[in-house]
Design a protein around this motif. Structure first.
Motif, PDB file in Angstrom:
ATOM      1  N   VAL A  72      86.176  25.335  19.116  1.00  0.00           N
ATOM      2  CA  VAL A  72      86.624  26.738  19.170  1.00  0.00           C
ATOM      3  C   VAL A  72      88.010  26.835  18.529  1.00  0.00           C
ATOM      4  N   PRO A  73      88.253  27.837  17.719  1.00  0.00           N
ATOM      5  CA  PRO A  73      89.557  27.958  17.054  1.00  0.00           C
ATOM      6  C   PRO A  73      90.721  27.874  18.033  1.00  0.00           C
ATOM      7  N   GLY A  74      91.749  27.113  17.616  1.00  0.00           N
ATOM      8  CA  GLY A  74      92.969  27.021  18.406  1.00  0.00           C
ATOM      9  C   GLY A  74      93.060  25.825  19.318  1.00  0.00           C
TER      10      GLY A  74
ATOM     11  N   SER B 197      83.742  28.286  28.889  1.00  0.00           N
ATOM     12  CA  SER B 197      82.356  28.480  28.460  1.00  0.00           C
ATOM     13  C   SER B 197      82.304  28.852  26.984  1.00  0.00           C
ATOM     14  N   PRO B 198      81.751  28.013  26.127  1.00  0.00           N
ATOM     15  CA  PRO B 198      81.695  28.340  24.705  1.00  0.00           C
ATOM     16  C   PRO B 198      81.025  29.673  24.401  1.00  0.00           C
ATOM     17  N   VAL B 199      80.026  30.073  25.182  1.00  0.00           N
ATOM     18  CA  VAL B 199      79.333  31.332  24.884  1.00  0.00           C
ATOM     19  C   VAL B 199      80.257  32.542  25.021  1.00  0.00           C
ATOM     20  N   LEU B 200      81.375  32.369  25.720  1.00  0.00           N
ATOM     21  CA  LEU B 200      82.314  33.460  25.922  1.00  0.00           C
ATOM     22  C   LEU B 200      83.507  33.388  24.975  1.00  0.00           C
ATOM     23  N   LEU B 201      83.466  32.437  24.040  1.00  0.00           N
ATOM     24  CA  LEU B 201      84.608  32.169  23.170  1.00  0.00           C
ATOM     25  C   LEU B 201      84.216  32.325  21.701  1.00  0.00           C
ATOM     26  N   PRO B 202      85.206  32.503  20.822  1.00  0.00           N
ATOM     27  CA  PRO B 202      84.895  32.657  19.399  1.00  0.00           C
ATOM     28  C   PRO B 202      84.219  31.420  18.837  1.00  0.00           C
ATOM     29  N   ARG B 203      83.260  31.641  17.960  1.00  0.00           N
ATOM     30  CA  ARG B 203      82.561  30.514  17.346  1.00  0.00           C
ATOM     31  C   ARG B 203      83.452  29.845  16.309  1.00  0.00           C
ATOM     32  N   PRO B 204      83.261  28.549  16.082  1.00  0.00           N
ATOM     33  CA  PRO B 204      84.057  27.857  15.069  1.00  0.00           C
ATOM     34  C   PRO B 204      83.667  28.284  13.656  1.00  0.00           C
ATOM     35  N   SER B 205      84.549  27.953  12.715  1.00  0.00           N
ATOM     36  CA  SER B 205      84.218  28.214  11.317  1.00  0.00           C
ATOM     37  C   SER B 205      83.246  27.167  10.782  1.00  0.00           C
ATOM     38  N   ALA B 206      83.203  25.997  11.406  1.00  0.00           N
ATOM     39  CA  ALA B 206      82.261  24.946  10.998  1.00  0.00           C
ATOM     40  C   ALA B 206      80.829  25.391  11.270  1.00  0.00           C
ATOM     41  N   LYS B 207      79.904  24.795  10.528  1.00  0.00           N
ATOM     42  CA  LYS B 207      78.491  25.085  10.752  1.00  0.00           C
ATOM     43  C   LYS B 207      78.042  24.456  12.068  1.00  0.00           C
ATOM     44  N   VAL B 208      77.294  25.203  12.852  1.00  0.00           N
ATOM     45  CA  VAL B 208      76.826  24.747  14.162  1.00  0.00           C
ATOM     46  C   VAL B 208      75.308  24.818  14.214  1.00  0.00           C
ATOM     47  N   THR B 209      74.700  23.758  14.708  1.00  0.00           N
ATOM     48  CA  THR B 209      73.286  23.777  15.075  1.00  0.00           C
ATOM     49  C   THR B 209      73.175  23.289  16.512  1.00  0.00           C
ATOM     50  N   VAL B 210      72.451  24.017  17.343  1.00  0.00           N
ATOM     51  CA  VAL B 210      72.202  23.615  18.726  1.00  0.00           C
ATOM     52  C   VAL B 210      70.858  22.904  18.779  1.00  0.00           C
ATOM     53  N   TRP B 211      70.813  21.793  19.492  1.00  0.00           N
ATOM     54  CA  TRP B 211      69.619  20.949  19.560  1.00  0.00           C
ATOM     55  C   TRP B 211      69.237  20.768  21.021  1.00  0.00           C
ATOM     56  N   VAL B 212      67.956  20.875  21.335  1.00  0.00           N
ATOM     57  CA  VAL B 212      67.513  20.712  22.724  1.00  0.00           C
ATOM     58  C   VAL B 212      66.080  20.190  22.729  1.00  0.00           C
ATOM     59  N   GLY B 213      65.723  19.444  23.768  1.00  0.00           N
ATOM     60  CA  GLY B 213      64.370  18.919  23.873  1.00  0.00           C
ATOM     61  C   GLY B 213      63.394  19.954  24.387  1.00  0.00           C
TER      62      GLY B 213
ATOM     63  N   SER C  24      73.047  29.525  20.947  1.00  0.00           N
ATOM     64  CA  SER C  24      72.544  29.926  19.641  1.00  0.00           C
ATOM     65  C   SER C  24      72.716  31.420  19.412  1.00  0.00           C
ATOM     66  N   THR C  25      72.462  32.196  20.450  1.00  0.00           N
ATOM     67  CA  THR C  25      72.608  33.651  20.333  1.00  0.00           C
ATOM     68  C   THR C  25      74.067  34.056  20.241  1.00  0.00           C
ATOM     69  N   ALA C  26      74.898  33.513  21.119  1.00  0.00           N
ATOM     70  CA  ALA C  26      76.306  33.905  21.158  1.00  0.00           C
ATOM     71  C   ALA C  26      77.024  33.542  19.869  1.00  0.00           C
ATOM     72  N   TRP C  27      76.663  32.402  19.297  1.00  0.00           N
ATOM     73  CA  TRP C  27      77.347  31.948  18.087  1.00  0.00           C
ATOM     74  C   TRP C  27      76.535  32.202  16.819  1.00  0.00           C
ATOM     75  N   ASN C  28      75.400  32.851  16.962  1.00  0.00           N
ATOM     76  CA  ASN C  28      74.575  33.206  15.809  1.00  0.00           C
ATOM     77  C   ASN C  28      74.329  31.987  14.919  1.00  0.00           C
TER      78      ASN C  28
END
Length: 266
Positions: A151-153, A198-214, A229-233
């Motif tokens: 998260v930025p900062g 909670s990351p879902v309540l915080l600004p998304r990073p500028s880096a590319k993000v992929t969420v992975w789950v089983g 995935s929804t919060a950070w698009n």
């Protein structure tokens, strides 16, 4: 009355032979450290701060590293350390990347916010050892931590600028439900910390993000992954035939889908 969500976040009771996993994880990791040490490709117990757990292990490729991967372990912020997972470095290491694995202090000795700060310091220290782009990957509580420090900062600007990809695996992206579990007697999450961590309540990073789950994970972990995935698009990948304990095993395989995704994030 507030619902008790303890069972929703219980993994072991729903995984066959769950009790056998920790011993096998530790055995494979121990053999891997010995192998890489013999080859002169392991730098172990590097300090990044004060305290016995403020250390990281660095596993190196044979040639000049293409960059740095940082893996952060899980355990609900209250269990395990870096030495349980060493062999998971092999997938990225065999592809030419240096891999850092930090330990961190555990709850209840510290709060989750302090663990976030420790992991950020570990990443800063690792980044000083290896040049080039940085990719972050973590599992469960570690998935939360790599997302949180991205998260930025949080990271120093010069380190954050090098982070090109983040792969939270089975992350705990929203801490608020965990306040309704018995383990919160150890975690001590309160509403203020749940909001700030909670990351879902915080600004998304500028880096590319992929969420992975089983695909075979508990519904609560599938929800947590979808919420991030929804919060950070960002992209969500649901890995077939994997549950919470084996979803990270393919990190040890250079050509696995999860390693391809991790090294393709940019």
């Amino acid at each position: 009355m507030t619902d008790d969500l303890s069972d929703a976040y219980e993994n072991g009771a729903y995984i066959a032979n769950a009790a056998a996993y920790p011993e096998e994880w530790a055995r494979a990791a121990r053999l891997y450290r010995a192998q890489l040490t013999e080859q002169g490709l392991a730098r172990l117990d590097l300090p990044y701060g004060d305290g016995a757990r403020a250390q990281l292990d660095l596993f190196l490729p044979s040639g000049t590293p293409k960059g740095l991967v940082v893996f952060v372990h899980g355990g609900y912020w209250k269990a395990f350390d870096r030495k349980t997972w060493s062999d998971l470095a092999e997938g990225a290491r065999a592809r030419g990347w240096a891999v850092a694995m930090p330990s961190y202090d555990l709850c209840p000795d510290v709060r989750i916010a302090e663990i976030t700060r420790q992991v950020a310091r570990a990443m800063e220290a690792a980044s000083a050892e290896v040049a080039g782009p940085i990719r972050l990957v973590g599992h469960s509580a570690g998935g939360h931590l790599v997302a949180r420090v991205a998260v930025p900062g949080v990271l120093p600007d010069e380190v954050a600028a090098r982070v090109v990809g983040v792969l939270p695996i089975s992350p705990l992206s929203d801490l608020r439900p965990l306040m309704q579990t018995a383990m919160n007697e150890v975690l001590r999450i309160d509403p203020a910390e749940a909001t700030s961590e909670s990351p879902v309540l915080l600004p998304r990073p500028s880096a590319k993000v992929t969420v992975w789950v089983g695909a075979e994970e508990r519904p609560a972990f599938l929800d947590q992954a979808k919420w991030m995935s929804t919060a950070w698009n960002c992209q969500l990948t649901i890995s077939p035939e994997h549950h919470h304990f084996n979803v990270i095993e393919p990190l040890s395989e250079p050509c696995s889908a999860v390693v391809e995704t991790l090294l393709g994030l940019a």
